[in-house]
Design a protein around this motif. Structure first.
Motif, PDB file in Angstrom:
ATOM      1  N   ASP A   1      53.211  62.869  77.721  1.00  0.00           N
ATOM      2  CA  ASP A   1      54.350  63.554  78.039  1.00  0.00           C
ATOM      3  C   ASP A   1      54.296  64.895  76.964  1.00  0.00           C
ATOM      4  O   ASP A   1      54.309  65.967  77.532  1.00  0.00           O
ATOM      5  N   GLU A   2      53.779  64.585  75.742  1.00  0.00           N
ATOM      6  CA  GLU A   2      53.466  65.669  74.756  1.00  0.00           C
ATOM      7  C   GLU A   2      52.384  66.618  75.469  1.00  0.00           C
ATOM      8  O   GLU A   2      52.457  67.836  75.117  1.00  0.00           O
ATOM      9  N   ALA A   3      51.329  66.031  75.879  1.00  0.00           N
ATOM     10  CA  ALA A   3      50.239  66.905  76.488  1.00  0.00           C
ATOM     11  C   ALA A   3      50.833  67.775  77.869  1.00  0.00           C
ATOM     12  O   ALA A   3      50.493  68.903  77.884  1.00  0.00           O
ATOM     13  N   LEU A   4      51.618  67.106  78.653  1.00  0.00           N
ATOM     14  CA  LEU A   4      52.206  67.816  79.576  1.00  0.00           C
ATOM     15  C   LEU A   4      52.853  68.931  79.225  1.00  0.00           C
ATOM     16  O   LEU A   4      52.740  70.000  79.969  1.00  0.00           O
ATOM     17  N   ALA A   5      53.787  68.779  78.329  1.00  0.00           N
ATOM     18  CA  ALA A   5      54.801  69.684  77.643  1.00  0.00           C
ATOM     19  C   ALA A   5      53.825  70.880  77.170  1.00  0.00           C
ATOM     20  O   ALA A   5      54.159  71.979  77.546  1.00  0.00           O
ATOM     21  N   HIS A   6      52.797  70.469  76.396  1.00  0.00           N
ATOM     22  CA  HIS A   6      51.758  71.610  75.978  1.00  0.00           C
ATOM     23  C   HIS A   6      51.313  72.337  77.044  1.00  0.00           C
ATOM     24  O   HIS A   6      51.083  73.583  77.023  1.00  0.00           O
ATOM     25  N   GLU A   7      50.795  71.694  78.274  1.00  0.00           N
ATOM     26  CA  GLU A   7      50.063  72.365  79.227  1.00  0.00           C
ATOM     27  C   GLU A   7      51.276  73.435  79.739  1.00  0.00           C
ATOM     28  O   GLU A   7      50.725  74.571  80.351  1.00  0.00           O
ATOM     29  N   ILE A   8      52.395  72.871  79.950  1.00  0.00           N
ATOM     30  CA  ILE A   8      53.380  73.807  80.617  1.00  0.00           C
ATOM     31  C   ILE A   8      53.558  74.945  79.735  1.00  0.00           C
ATOM     32  O   ILE A   8      53.673  76.247  80.381  1.00  0.00           O
ATOM     33  N   THR A   9      53.591  74.821  78.361  1.00  0.00           N
ATOM     34  CA  THR A   9      53.828  75.875  77.657  1.00  0.00           C
ATOM     35  C   THR A   9      52.585  76.786  77.694  1.00  0.00           C
ATOM     36  O   THR A   9      52.804  78.148  77.988  1.00  0.00           O
ATOM     37  N   VAL A  10      51.331  76.278  77.821  1.00  0.00           N
ATOM     38  CA  VAL A  10      50.411  77.194  78.091  1.00  0.00           C
ATOM     39  C   VAL A  10      50.294  78.119  79.374  1.00  0.00           C
ATOM     40  O   VAL A  10      50.329  79.184  79.126  1.00  0.00           O
ATOM     41  N   ILE A  11      50.623  77.267  80.233  1.00  0.00           N
ATOM     42  CA  ILE A  11      50.778  78.242  81.660  1.00  0.00           C
ATOM     43  C   ILE A  11      52.138  79.137  81.516  1.00  0.00           C
ATOM     44  O   ILE A  11      51.770  80.192  82.025  1.00  0.00           O
ATOM     45  N   HIS A  12      53.126  78.716  80.971  1.00  0.00           N
ATOM     46  CA  HIS A  12      54.298  79.689  80.813  1.00  0.00           C
ATOM     47  C   HIS A  12      53.814  80.982  79.942  1.00  0.00           C
ATOM     48  O   HIS A  12      53.911  82.183  80.387  1.00  0.00           O
ATOM     49  N   LEU A  13      53.276  80.769  79.002  1.00  0.00           N
ATOM     50  CA  LEU A  13      52.860  81.828  77.942  1.00  0.00           C
ATOM     51  C   LEU A  13      51.575  82.689  78.464  1.00  0.00           C
ATOM     52  O   LEU A  13      51.837  83.942  78.574  1.00  0.00           O
ATOM     53  N   ALA A  14      50.843  82.248  79.169  1.00  0.00           N
ATOM     54  CA  ALA A  14      49.607  82.875  79.887  1.00  0.00           C
ATOM     55  C   ALA A  14      50.390  83.658  81.049  1.00  0.00           C
ATOM     56  O   ALA A  14      49.534  84.768  81.547  1.00  0.00           O
ATOM     57  N   SER A  15      51.210  83.352  81.451  1.00  0.00           N
ATOM     58  CA  SER A  15      52.254  84.049  82.748  1.00  0.00           C
ATOM     59  C   SER A  15      52.849  85.235  82.049  1.00  0.00           C
ATOM     60  O   SER A  15      53.687  85.817  82.683  1.00  0.00           O
ATOM     61  N   ARG A  16      52.692  85.533  80.764  1.00  0.00           N
ATOM     62  CA  ARG A  16      53.543  86.371  80.201  1.00  0.00           C
ATOM     63  C   ARG A  16      55.228  86.005  80.192  1.00  0.00           C
ATOM     64  O   ARG A  16      55.941  86.482  80.044  1.00  0.00           O
ATOM     65  N   ARG A  17      55.333  84.939  80.087  1.00  0.00           N
ATOM     66  CA  ARG A  17      56.720  84.158  80.211  1.00  0.00           C
ATOM     67  C   ARG A  17      57.405  84.562  81.798  1.00  0.00           C
ATOM     68  O   ARG A  17      58.573  84.538  81.818  1.00  0.00           O
ATOM     69  N   ASN A  18      56.481  84.745  82.719  1.00  0.00           N
ATOM     70  CA  ASN A  18      57.183  85.298  83.943  1.00  0.00           C
ATOM     71  C   ASN A  18      57.322  84.030  85.057  1.00  0.00           C
ATOM     72  O   ASN A  18      58.246  84.208  85.777  1.00  0.00           O
TER      73      ASN A  18
ATOM     74  N   VAL B   1      55.057  77.359  87.758  1.00  0.00           N
ATOM     75  CA  VAL B   1      54.296  76.252  86.916  1.00  0.00           C
ATOM     76  C   VAL B   1      53.997  75.077  87.547  1.00  0.00           C
ATOM     77  O   VAL B   1      53.022  74.335  87.303  1.00  0.00           O
ATOM     78  N   THR B   2      54.842  74.380  88.395  1.00  0.00           N
ATOM     79  CA  THR B   2      54.495  73.385  89.111  1.00  0.00           C
ATOM     80  C   THR B   2      53.322  73.465  90.108  1.00  0.00           C
ATOM     81  O   THR B   2      52.610  72.577  90.101  1.00  0.00           O
ATOM     82  N   ALA B   3      53.179  74.410  90.790  1.00  0.00           N
ATOM     83  CA  ALA B   3      52.170  74.945  91.669  1.00  0.00           C
ATOM     84  C   ALA B   3      50.924  75.023  90.865  1.00  0.00           C
ATOM     85  O   ALA B   3      50.089  74.317  91.158  1.00  0.00           O
ATOM     86  N   GLU B   4      51.144  75.651  89.561  1.00  0.00           N
ATOM     87  CA  GLU B   4      49.964  75.699  88.787  1.00  0.00           C
ATOM     88  C   GLU B   4      49.155  74.231  88.265  1.00  0.00           C
ATOM     89  O   GLU B   4      48.265  74.180  88.395  1.00  0.00           O
ATOM     90  N   LEU B   5      50.184  73.599  87.982  1.00  0.00           N
ATOM     91  CA  LEU B   5      50.051  72.221  87.669  1.00  0.00           C
ATOM     92  C   LEU B   5      49.364  71.236  88.587  1.00  0.00           C
ATOM     93  O   LEU B   5      48.360  70.578  88.579  1.00  0.00           O
ATOM     94  N   ARG B   6      49.818  71.288  89.869  1.00  0.00           N
ATOM     95  CA  ARG B   6      49.300  71.054  91.093  1.00  0.00           C
ATOM     96  C   ARG B   6      47.925  71.259  91.261  1.00  0.00           C
ATOM     97  O   ARG B   6      46.854  70.603  91.581  1.00  0.00           O
ATOM     98  N   ARG B   7      47.687  72.855  91.292  1.00  0.00           N
ATOM     99  CA  ARG B   7      46.299  73.465  91.453  1.00  0.00           C
ATOM    100  C   ARG B   7      45.306  72.599  90.540  1.00  0.00           C
ATOM    101  O   ARG B   7      44.335  72.455  90.733  1.00  0.00           O
TER     102      ARG B   7
END
Length: 84
Positions: free
Chosen positions: A25-42, A48-54
């Motif tokens: 769960d902590e690893a997933l939360a970290h990955e979600i945060t990385v995706i969100h920040l990489a998108s400049r919080r957009n 985010v769900t689509a990116e995780l699935r990709r």
């Protein structure tokens, strides 16, 4: 406190599984945060769900099949499959 011994022993036996789930769960939360920040919080939940699935599809295509024995897709950390 009146608790059956079998209940206590089942709880103790599940300690490792609970710890593994917590780490996943902590690893997933970290990955979600990385995706969100990489998108400049957009990115919101749908993107985010689509990116995780990709990312999970890429791992599956490369031969990674997961090692946890879960039926969840890689990269989802056992999260239920929900449409966002």
């Amino acid at each position: 406190m009146k608790t059956a011994r079998s209940t206590y022993h089942a709880w103790v036996a599940g300690r490792e599984a609970r710890a593994a789930r917590r780490r996943a769960d902590e690893a997933l939360a970290h990955e979600i945060t990385v995706i969100h920040l990489a998108s400049r919080r957009n990115y919101g939940v749908p993107r985010v769900t689509a990116e995780l699935r990709r990312r999970a599809d890429r791992l599956t295509a490369s031969g990674w099949n997961g090692s946890c024995g879960s039926t969840a897709s890689p990269g989802t950390a056992g999260a239920p499959d929900t449409a966002a």
